[in-house]
Design a protein around this motif. Structure first.
Motif, PDB file in Angstrom:
ATOM      1  N   LEU A 207      -5.802 -24.787  95.807  1.00  0.00           N
ATOM      2  CA  LEU A 207      -6.980 -25.204  95.157  1.00  0.00           C
ATOM      3  C   LEU A 207      -7.575 -24.351  94.316  1.00  0.00           C
ATOM      4  O   LEU A 207      -8.015 -23.274  94.568  1.00  0.00           O
ATOM      5  N   LEU A 208      -7.565 -24.480  92.935  1.00  0.00           N
ATOM      6  CA  LEU A 208      -8.121 -23.614  91.891  1.00  0.00           C
ATOM      7  C   LEU A 208      -9.554 -24.191  91.655  1.00  0.00           C
ATOM      8  O   LEU A 208      -9.676 -25.288  91.078  1.00  0.00           O
ATOM      9  N   VAL A 209     -10.573 -23.296  91.805  1.00  0.00           N
ATOM     10  CA  VAL A 209     -11.940 -23.673  91.794  1.00  0.00           C
ATOM     11  C   VAL A 209     -12.442 -22.827  90.524  1.00  0.00           C
ATOM     12  O   VAL A 209     -12.434 -21.582  90.303  1.00  0.00           O
ATOM     13  N   ASP A 210     -13.250 -23.484  89.481  1.00  0.00           N
ATOM     14  CA  ASP A 210     -13.831 -22.898  88.391  1.00  0.00           C
ATOM     15  C   ASP A 210     -15.292 -22.598  88.631  1.00  0.00           C
ATOM     16  O   ASP A 210     -15.961 -23.499  88.555  1.00  0.00           O
ATOM     17  N   GLY A 211     -15.333 -21.377  89.348  1.00  0.00           N
ATOM     18  CA  GLY A 211     -16.597 -21.146  89.694  1.00  0.00           C
ATOM     19  C   GLY A 211     -17.497 -20.382  88.669  1.00  0.00           C
ATOM     20  O   GLY A 211     -18.697 -19.993  88.859  1.00  0.00           O
ATOM     21  N   ASP A 212     -16.991 -20.191  87.563  1.00  0.00           N
ATOM     22  CA  ASP A 212     -17.697 -19.560  86.421  1.00  0.00           C
ATOM     23  C   ASP A 212     -18.441 -20.770  85.581  1.00  0.00           C
ATOM     24  O   ASP A 212     -17.767 -21.170  84.633  1.00  0.00           O
ATOM     25  N   LEU A 213     -19.496 -21.175  85.999  1.00  0.00           N
ATOM     26  CA  LEU A 213     -20.462 -22.322  85.318  1.00  0.00           C
ATOM     27  C   LEU A 213     -20.617 -21.911  84.127  1.00  0.00           C
ATOM     28  O   LEU A 213     -21.252 -22.877  83.207  1.00  0.00           O
ATOM     29  N   VAL A 214     -20.640 -20.622  83.789  1.00  0.00           N
ATOM     30  CA  VAL A 214     -21.316 -20.329  82.045  1.00  0.00           C
ATOM     31  C   VAL A 214     -20.166 -20.193  81.039  1.00  0.00           C
ATOM     32  O   VAL A 214     -19.975 -21.079  80.397  1.00  0.00           O
ATOM     33  N   GLY A 215     -18.936 -19.445  81.630  1.00  0.00           N
ATOM     34  CA  GLY A 215     -17.954 -19.544  80.513  1.00  0.00           C
ATOM     35  C   GLY A 215     -16.955 -20.652  80.760  1.00  0.00           C
ATOM     36  O   GLY A 215     -16.333 -20.863  79.612  1.00  0.00           O
ATOM     37  N   GLN A 216     -16.515 -20.978  82.107  1.00  0.00           N
ATOM     38  CA  GLN A 216     -15.747 -22.160  82.351  1.00  0.00           C
ATOM     39  C   GLN A 216     -14.335 -21.974  81.522  1.00  0.00           C
ATOM     40  O   GLN A 216     -13.750 -22.688  81.100  1.00  0.00           O
ATOM     41  N   GLY A 217     -14.026 -20.688  82.032  1.00  0.00           N
ATOM     42  CA  GLY A 217     -12.618 -20.312  81.422  1.00  0.00           C
ATOM     43  C   GLY A 217     -11.442 -21.195  82.004  1.00  0.00           C
ATOM     44  O   GLY A 217     -10.509 -21.649  81.212  1.00  0.00           O
ATOM     45  N   VAL A 218     -11.388 -21.533  83.279  1.00  0.00           N
ATOM     46  CA  VAL A 218     -10.331 -22.115  83.820  1.00  0.00           C
ATOM     47  C   VAL A 218     -10.286 -23.864  83.280  1.00  0.00           C
ATOM     48  O   VAL A 218      -9.301 -24.357  83.038  1.00  0.00           O
ATOM     49  N   SER A 219     -11.483 -24.353  83.225  1.00  0.00           N
ATOM     50  CA  SER A 219     -11.590 -25.441  83.003  1.00  0.00           C
ATOM     51  C   SER A 219     -11.071 -25.690  81.484  1.00  0.00           C
ATOM     52  O   SER A 219     -10.226 -26.768  81.007  1.00  0.00           O
ATOM     53  N   SER A 220     -11.448 -24.773  80.526  1.00  0.00           N
ATOM     54  CA  SER A 220     -11.028 -24.594  79.098  1.00  0.00           C
ATOM     55  C   SER A 220      -9.403 -24.596  79.143  1.00  0.00           C
ATOM     56  O   SER A 220      -8.750 -25.579  78.328  1.00  0.00           O
ATOM     57  N   ARG A 221      -8.824 -23.492  79.984  1.00  0.00           N
ATOM     58  CA  ARG A 221      -7.294 -23.488  80.007  1.00  0.00           C
ATOM     59  C   ARG A 221      -6.647 -24.786  80.182  1.00  0.00           C
ATOM     60  O   ARG A 221      -5.535 -25.055  79.791  1.00  0.00           O
ATOM     61  N   LEU A 222      -7.199 -25.467  80.865  1.00  0.00           N
ATOM     62  CA  LEU A 222      -6.402 -26.618  81.630  1.00  0.00           C
ATOM     63  C   LEU A 222      -7.136 -28.046  81.151  1.00  0.00           C
ATOM     64  O   LEU A 222      -6.972 -29.209  81.725  1.00  0.00           O
ATOM     65  N   SER A 223      -7.823 -28.010  80.089  1.00  0.00           N
ATOM     66  CA  SER A 223      -8.411 -29.273  79.460  1.00  0.00           C
ATOM     67  C   SER A 223      -8.916 -30.073  80.448  1.00  0.00           C
ATOM     68  O   SER A 223      -8.817 -31.227  80.474  1.00  0.00           O
ATOM     69  N   ALA A 224     -10.055 -29.396  81.248  1.00  0.00           N
ATOM     70  CA  ALA A 224     -10.727 -30.260  82.189  1.00  0.00           C
ATOM     71  C   ALA A 224     -12.287 -29.995  82.237  1.00  0.00           C
ATOM     72  O   ALA A 224     -12.870 -30.261  83.274  1.00  0.00           O
ATOM     73  N   ARG A 225     -12.668 -29.703  80.700  1.00  0.00           N
ATOM     74  CA  ARG A 225     -14.109 -29.430  80.671  1.00  0.00           C
ATOM     75  C   ARG A 225     -15.072 -30.838  81.050  1.00  0.00           C
ATOM     76  O   ARG A 225     -16.381 -30.806  81.142  1.00  0.00           O
ATOM     77  N   ASN A 226     -14.206 -32.155  80.732  1.00  0.00           N
ATOM     78  CA  ASN A 226     -14.901 -33.251  80.983  1.00  0.00           C
ATOM     79  C   ASN A 226     -14.602 -33.928  82.251  1.00  0.00           C
ATOM     80  O   ASN A 226     -15.135 -35.248  82.211  1.00  0.00           O
TER      81      ASN A 226
END
Length: 382
Positions: A207-226
């Protein structure tokens, strides 16, 4: 009748005296009013006279200044010049040479002092030579646009980091690995995504957790910001459900918990208790939990995640300030992190070949990576 007349006479006399006193007071008040007007007129004349005196004083000072300037501007000959018997010595060249030498020496001293006061990590050996630093787990080369997947040397470095982390872990329970850094933009989100993919490729349910709630780098890389994720989990009272985790397309054994889309959620709401509930809920469901956080020196999410971590990876990019890295390591030790390891990011190719990690990369991979670096300009990973 006689008494009444006497009393009336006395009253008449008193009334007459009072009227006389009244007339005197009226006359006195008129005189006072006249005197007040005269005094006011005298005061006005005094003010006008003072203004004239001030004007005259300023004019006098101006005349004195003009006189003094006129006297100082005159040229006076105090002594006749002497005719030289021999030509004077031209010392311009020696003085210019001394000035150039002094300027070069001062510049060299200032440059050396600046480098000494602002020490930076240039090579992985700089980290390894620190006697009090945690162990260096590996290094990742500088790759174009942060695409580790397309660089064999970078993939080999990530696989080595994963192997060392697994050798240091307890196989009885799911491992929680927190990826952080001293400051922002050191490539931690890129490394977190690559490390989670490596674990999934090795057959670990990850499980990969994006815990950077400000930068959201992982969510951006995997197109999961929404997509729903960590912020929604915290907002709904830390009740874990499948809507917060999502399968990563094309990645077997890998799921993602994005930063989330909870309306009005602030990073300050992520408490240690919420992170503890998250880790407790996913430990039994996954073999490894990789949490990407913000910088440890400026992120509340990192502080909460490190407290629940089994292993902490501190990413140090090439050129990072050594003092900030030491402060970050001290912060991790203060949080009693179970195991801390360093990863040297954006290393140059020569540094990789000199490093002990080069043994894990085949000769063919190094040649292919070198050829690719010569054909395309390299940039720092995101």
């Amino acid at each position: 009748d006689l008494d009444v007349g006497v009393v009336g006479g006395i009253a008449g006399q008193q009334l007459t005296a009072l009227e006389r006193i009244k007339e005197e007071r009226i006359l006195e008040s008129r005189n006072l009013a006249t005197a007040a007007r005269e005094i006011e007129a005298f005061q006005d004349e005094a003010r006008l006279a003072q203004e004239r005196i001030d004007l005259a004083t300023r004019r006098l000072e101006s005349l004195r200044t003009e006189r003094d300037n006129a006297q100082e501007g005159r040229i006076r000959i105090s002594q006749q010049a002497e005719v030289p018997f021999n030509p004077s010595e031209d010392r311009r060249l020696p003085l210019a040479a001394m000035g150039a030498a002094g300027g070069f020496g001062f510049s060299l001293f200032a440059f050396t002092a600046f480098g000494f006061l602002r020490q930076r990590y240039r090579y992985v050996a700089d980290l390894e030579d620190e006697p009090t630093s945690p162990p260096v787990l590996g290094l990742v080369p500088q790759v174009a646009e942060g695409k580790i997947e397309g660089d064999e040397a970078a993939q080999a470095g990530v696989h080595q980091i994963r192997s060392l982390l697994e050798s240091m872990a307890h196989p009885s329970e799911g491992r929680v690995i927190v990826i952080t850094s001293a400051t922002a933009a050191e490539g931690k989100s890129t490394l977190a995504a690559a490390l989670a993919a490596s674990m999934a490729h090795a057959g670990r349910r990850t499980l990969l957790v994006d815990g950077d709630l400000v930068g959201q780098g992982v969510s951006s890389r995997l197109s999961a910001r929404n997509l729903h994720g960590l912020s929604d989990f915290v907002s709904q009272g830390s009740k874990l459900s499948d809507e917060f985790t999502h399968e990563v397309e094309g990645r077997k054994n890998l799921e993602l918990m994005p930063a989330g889309i909870a309306e009005g959620f602030e990073p300050e709401q992520l408490s240690n208790r919420a992170m503890e509930d998250l880790v407790h809920g996913v430990r039994d469901r996954y073999d490894a939990i990789v949490i990407d956080t913000g910088p440890i020196l400026g992120s509340l999410e990192a502080n909460a995640a490190v407290a629940q971590a089994d292993q902490v990876v501190l990413v140090v990019s090439r050129g990072q300030n050594a003092r900030l890295v030491k402060i970050a390591i001290d912060r991790l030790h203060r949080f009693s992190a179970a195991a801390v390891g360093l990863v040297f990011n954006r290393a140059i190719r020569a540094d990789i070949e000199r490093s002990t990690s080069a043994a894990s990369v085949s000769v063919r991979s190094r040649a292919a990576s070198r050829q690719a670096s010569e054909q395309a300009p390299m940039s720092a990973s995101a």
